[in-house]
Design a protein around this motif. Structure first.
Motif, PDB file in Angstrom:
ATOM      1  N   PHE A  18      45.367  32.930  44.167  1.00 18.58           N
ATOM      2  CA  PHE A  18      45.378  34.358  44.462  1.00 18.58           C
ATOM      3  C   PHE A  18      44.672  34.566  45.783  1.00 18.58           C
ATOM      4  CE2 PHE A  18      43.311  38.628  43.919  1.00 18.58           C
ATOM      5  CZ  PHE A  18      44.469  39.383  43.973  1.00 18.58           C
ATOM      6  N   ASN A  19      45.203  35.457  46.590  1.00 13.76           N
ATOM      7  CA  ASN A  19      44.577  35.805  47.854  1.00 13.76           C
ATOM      8  C   ASN A  19      44.346  37.306  47.835  1.00 13.76           C
ATOM      9  OD1 ASN A  19      43.598  35.937  50.411  1.00 13.76           O
ATOM     10  ND2 ASN A  19      45.377  35.048  51.411  1.00 13.76           N
ATOM     11  N   GLY A  20      43.115  37.702  47.557  1.00 11.79           N
ATOM     12  CA  GLY A  20      42.792  39.115  47.466  1.00 11.79           C
ATOM     13  C   GLY A  20      41.464  39.314  46.763  1.00 11.79           C
ATOM     14  N   VAL A  21      41.168  40.551  46.468  1.00  8.94           N
ATOM     15  CA  VAL A  21      39.919  40.905  45.806  1.00  8.94           C
ATOM     16  C   VAL A  21      40.141  40.882  44.296  1.00  8.94           C
ATOM     17  CG1 VAL A  21      38.158  42.686  45.537  1.00  8.94           C
ATOM     18  CG2 VAL A  21      39.234  42.324  47.767  1.00  8.94           C
ATOM     19  N   LEU A  22      39.332  40.087  43.605  1.00 12.70           N
ATOM     20  CA  LEU A  22      39.423  40.007  42.151  1.00 12.70           C
ATOM     21  C   LEU A  22      38.729  41.194  41.505  1.00 12.70           C
ATOM     22  CD1 LEU A  22      38.592  36.232  41.721  1.00 12.70           C
ATOM     23  CD2 LEU A  22      40.788  37.324  41.244  1.00 12.70           C
ATOM     24  N   PRO A  23      39.140  41.571  40.306  1.00  9.45           N
ATOM     25  CA  PRO A  23      38.439  42.641  39.583  1.00  9.45           C
ATOM     26  C   PRO A  23      36.970  42.246  39.360  1.00  9.45           C
ATOM     27  CG  PRO A  23      40.482  42.056  38.461  1.00  9.45           C
ATOM     28  CD  PRO A  23      40.279  41.050  39.542  1.00  9.45           C
ATOM     29  N   ALA A  24      36.097  43.219  39.297  1.00  5.21           N
ATOM     30  CA  ALA A  24      34.667  42.957  39.140  1.00  5.21           C
ATOM     31  C   ALA A  24      34.363  42.169  37.868  1.00  5.21           C
ATOM     32  CB  ALA A  24      33.889  44.268  39.147  1.00  5.21           C
ATOM     33  N   LEU A  25      35.135  42.365  36.812  1.00  5.17           N
ATOM     34  CA  LEU A  25      34.876  41.690  35.540  1.00  5.17           C
ATOM     35  C   LEU A  25      35.601  40.356  35.390  1.00  5.17           C
ATOM     36  CD1 LEU A  25      34.932  44.771  33.158  1.00  5.17           C
ATOM     37  CD2 LEU A  25      32.952  43.560  34.082  1.00  5.17           C
ATOM     38  N   PHE A  26      36.270  39.894  36.427  1.00  2.00           N
ATOM     39  CA  PHE A  26      36.979  38.615  36.383  1.00  2.00           C
ATOM     40  C   PHE A  26      35.957  37.485  36.365  1.00  2.00           C
ATOM     41  CE2 PHE A  26      38.834  34.876  38.281  1.00  2.00           C
ATOM     42  CZ  PHE A  26      40.095  34.818  37.728  1.00  2.00           C
ATOM     43  N   ARG A  27      36.045  36.625  35.352  1.00  2.00           N
ATOM     44  CA  ARG A  27      35.153  35.465  35.303  1.00  2.00           C
ATOM     45  C   ARG A  27      35.724  34.437  34.332  1.00  2.00           C
ATOM     46  NH1 ARG A  27      32.424  39.695  32.867  1.00  2.00           N
ATOM     47  NH2 ARG A  27      31.933  39.402  30.679  1.00  2.00           N
ATOM     48  N   GLU A  28      35.174  33.243  34.405  1.00  2.00           N
ATOM     49  CA  GLU A  28      35.617  32.151  33.547  1.00  2.00           C
ATOM     50  C   GLU A  28      35.365  32.490  32.081  1.00  2.00           C
ATOM     51  OE1 GLU A  28      33.501  28.774  35.077  1.00  2.00           O
ATOM     52  OE2 GLU A  28      34.884  28.568  36.757  1.00  2.00           O
ATOM     53  N   GLY A  29      36.301  32.094  31.223  1.00  2.00           N
ATOM     54  CA  GLY A  29      36.194  32.320  29.800  1.00  2.00           C
ATOM     55  C   GLY A  29      36.652  33.689  29.340  1.00  2.00           C
ATOM     56  N   GLN A  30      37.079  34.547  30.270  1.00  2.00           N
ATOM     57  CA  GLN A  30      37.498  35.907  29.939  1.00  2.00           C
ATOM     58  C   GLN A  30      39.024  36.036  30.025  1.00  2.00           C
ATOM     59  OE1 GLN A  30      35.367  38.378  28.865  1.00  2.00           O
ATOM     60  NE2 GLN A  30      33.921  36.685  28.845  1.00  2.00           N
ATOM     61  N   GLY A  31      39.540  37.075  29.357  1.00  2.00           N
ATOM     62  CA  GLY A  31      40.972  37.336  29.367  1.00  2.00           C
ATOM     63  C   GLY A  31      41.452  37.778  30.731  1.00  2.00           C
ATOM     64  N   VAL A  32      42.671  37.372  31.058  1.00  4.00           N
ATOM     65  CA  VAL A  32      43.274  37.711  32.342  1.00  4.00           C
ATOM     66  C   VAL A  32      44.780  37.851  32.177  1.00  4.00           C
ATOM     67  CG1 VAL A  32      43.563  35.296  33.065  1.00  4.00           C
ATOM     68  CG2 VAL A  32      43.377  37.073  34.801  1.00  4.00           C
ATOM     69  N   ILE A  33      45.344  38.771  32.924  1.00  7.38           N
ATOM     70  CA  ILE A  33      46.795  38.863  33.093  1.00  7.38           C
ATOM     71  C   ILE A  33      47.029  38.921  34.593  1.00  7.38           C
ATOM     72  CG2 ILE A  33      48.829  40.341  32.895  1.00  7.38           C
ATOM     73  CD1 ILE A  33      48.102  41.012  30.144  1.00  7.38           C
ATOM     74  N   ALA A  34      47.966  38.112  35.053  1.00  4.71           N
ATOM     75  CA  ALA A  34      48.286  38.090  36.473  1.00  4.71           C
ATOM     76  C   ALA A  34      49.790  38.241  36.652  1.00  4.71           C
ATOM     77  CB  ALA A  34      47.801  36.789  37.109  1.00  4.71           C
ATOM     78  N   THR A  35      50.174  38.931  37.696  1.00  2.27           N
ATOM     79  CA  THR A  35      51.575  39.109  38.058  1.00  2.27           C
ATOM     80  C   THR A  35      51.851  38.226  39.269  1.00  2.27           C
ATOM     81  OG1 THR A  35      51.514  41.403  37.313  1.00  2.27           O
ATOM     82  CG2 THR A  35      53.311  40.790  38.793  1.00  2.27           C
ATOM     83  N   GLY A  36      52.985  37.564  39.271  1.00  2.00           N
ATOM     84  CA  GLY A  36      53.345  36.711  40.401  1.00  2.00           C
ATOM     85  C   GLY A  36      54.521  35.830  40.039  1.00  2.00           C
ATOM     86  N   SER A  37      54.562  34.643  40.629  1.00  2.00           N
ATOM     87  CA  SER A  37      55.651  33.703  40.367  1.00  2.00           C
ATOM     88  C   SER A  37      55.169  32.276  40.604  1.00  2.00           C
ATOM     89  CB  SER A  37      56.849  34.011  41.267  1.00  2.00           C
ATOM     90  OG  SER A  37      56.482  33.881  42.632  1.00  2.00           O
ATOM     91  N   MET A  38      55.930  31.337  40.087  1.00  2.00           N
ATOM     92  CA  MET A  38      55.619  29.924  40.281  1.00  2.00           C
ATOM     93  C   MET A  38      56.106  29.489  41.659  1.00  2.00           C
ATOM     94  SD  MET A  38      54.150  29.221  37.443  1.00  2.00           S
ATOM     95  CE  MET A  38      53.965  27.440  37.528  1.00  2.00           C
ATOM     96  N   ASP A  39      55.354  28.571  42.276  1.00  2.00           N
ATOM     97  CA  ASP A  39      55.848  27.974  43.511  1.00  2.00           C
ATOM     98  C   ASP A  39      56.482  26.631  43.161  1.00  2.00           C
ATOM     99  OD1 ASP A  39      53.803  26.087  43.281  1.00  2.00           O
ATOM    100  OD2 ASP A  39      52.636  26.876  44.958  1.00  2.00           O
ATOM    101  N   SER A  40      57.005  25.934  44.141  1.00  2.00           N
ATOM    102  CA  SER A  40      57.728  24.691  43.877  1.00  2.00           C
ATOM    103  C   SER A  40      56.820  23.555  43.419  1.00  2.00           C
ATOM    104  CB  SER A  40      58.514  24.267  45.125  1.00  2.00           C
ATOM    105  OG  SER A  40      57.620  24.071  46.202  1.00  2.00           O
ATOM    106  N   SER A  41      55.493  23.702  43.581  1.00  2.00           N
ATOM    107  CA  SER A  41      54.575  22.645  43.153  1.00  2.00           C
ATOM    108  C   SER A  41      54.043  22.856  41.735  1.00  2.00           C
ATOM    109  CB  SER A  41      53.397  22.543  44.127  1.00  2.00           C
ATOM    110  OG  SER A  41      52.553  23.679  43.996  1.00  2.00           O
ATOM    111  N   GLY A  42      54.457  23.948  41.062  1.00  2.00           N
ATOM    112  CA  GLY A  42      54.007  24.207  39.708  1.00  2.00           C
ATOM    113  C   GLY A  42      52.754  25.057  39.619  1.00  2.00           C
ATOM    114  N   THR A  43      52.400  25.715  40.696  1.00  2.00           N
ATOM    115  CA  THR A  43      51.251  26.617  40.717  1.00  2.00           C
ATOM    116  C   THR A  43      51.743  28.052  40.643  1.00  2.00           C
ATOM    117  OG1 THR A  43      49.909  25.085  42.005  1.00  2.00           O
ATOM    118  CG2 THR A  43      49.270  27.397  42.104  1.00  2.00           C
TER     119      THR A  43
END
Length: 113
Positions: free
Chosen positions: A54-79
């Motif tokens: 991701f390239n941008g500002v993350l939500p203030a509550l974004f952290r490891e072990g927490q729930g997340v939903i992201a919008t986007g798409s897969m690239d050719s390398s599987g990311t």
């Protein structure tokens, strides 16, 4: 827009460039900040894990072990390349799609009532 869990992504061919939402938990130990606003992390449902950029500002509550939903798409390398990242906004809320994916994987734990 379709919702996919990490297990869905791992089990089915999701073609690069097709937009969808992925949800799960931010895997512990996976969050890395790069140059500028570049961020790398992994989304897991307990069975499968998908790397995400991701390239941008993350939500203030974004952290490891927490729930997340992201919008986007897969690239050719599987990311998964996220264009938007949402984090749960308090301790009692988790998006229904994430709850369903975690229950399906056996990783869901009911909180105190």
């Amino acid at each position: 827009m379709y919702f996919r869990s990490p297990t869905d992504v791992a089990g089915n061919m999701v073609h690069p460039g097709v937009a969808f939402r992925i949800g799960g938990l931010v895997e512990k130990g996976s969050l890395h900040h790069g140059e500028g606003a570049e961020v790398r992390f992994r989304v897991t449902d307990g069975k499968s894990t998908v790397p995400a950029d991701f390239n941008g500002v993350l939500p203030a509550l974004f952290r490891e072990g927490q729930g997340v939903i992201a919008t986007g798409s897969m690239d050719s390398s599987g990311t998964f390349v996220a264009t938007e990242v949402l984090a749960k906004h308090d301790e009692k809320y988790m998006p229904p799609e994430v709850v369903q994916a975690l229950k399906k994987s056996g990783r869901w734990q009911e909180g105190p009532k």
